[in-house]
Design a protein around this motif. Structure first.
Motif: not given
Length: 129
Positions: A87-116
C-alpha cells in the motif's frame, strides 16, 4: 493552508521557525511532491546513504503504517505486513527498498523494546570447587 504554502516556498523559513528534523522536513517535502524543496533538503545531507537513512527515519516517525507493518511481521502476520508495505509503495512516494528498510528498522526497535522490558533478572552464579 495558504500560510503553510507560503512558508514552504521560503527556503529558510523552516530553519528559523520549526524544530523539525531534516528527516521530517524531507518526508514532508516528498509527501507534498515539491521537487525543489526535496532537492534543497537533500542538499543538507553529506551523501546518498544519509539521504536514504533520513527517508527511512522520516517514514518511521511520520507514517503509523510502518509500525503497524512491523508489528504484523513481528507477530508472524506476513499477509498483513505485505499488504501494508505494498500500500505504501503503491502511493509512489517511496521505493520498495526505503519502505522495507523503514519497516525492518521498526522491527529492530520493537525487539529492543521487548528485550529491555521483559528481561528477567539473572541470579548470580557462584562457582564452587
Amino acid at each position: 493552508a495558504i500560510g503553510d504554502s507560503v512558508k514552504s516556498s521560503i527556503p529558510l523559513w523552516d530553519r528559523r521557525t520549526d524544530s523539525k528534523s531534516n528527516s521530517d522536513r524531507l518526508y514532508d517535502a516528498i509527501m507534498s511532491g515539491d521537487q525543489n524543496q526535496i532537492e534543497r533538503i537533500k542538499g543538507r545531507f553529506k551523501d546518498e546513504d544519509a539521504i536514504v537513512s533520513a527517508m527511512k527515519q522520516g517514514l518511521r516517525e511520520n507514517d503509523s503504517r510502518i509500525h503497524e507493518a512491523a508489528q504484523a511481521k513481528y507477530d508472524g502476520d506476513i499477509a498483513e505486513y505485505t499488504r501494508i508495505a505494498k500500500e505504501i509503495i503503491s502511493e509512489g512516494k517511496f521505493s520498495q527498498d526505503i519502505v522495507v528498510g523503514a519497516i525492518n528498522a521498526e522491527i529492530s526497535a520493537i525487539k529492543k523494546g521487548e528485550s529491555t522490558e521483559e528481561e528477567p533478572e539473572e541470579e548470580p552464579v557462584y562457582l564452587t570447587r
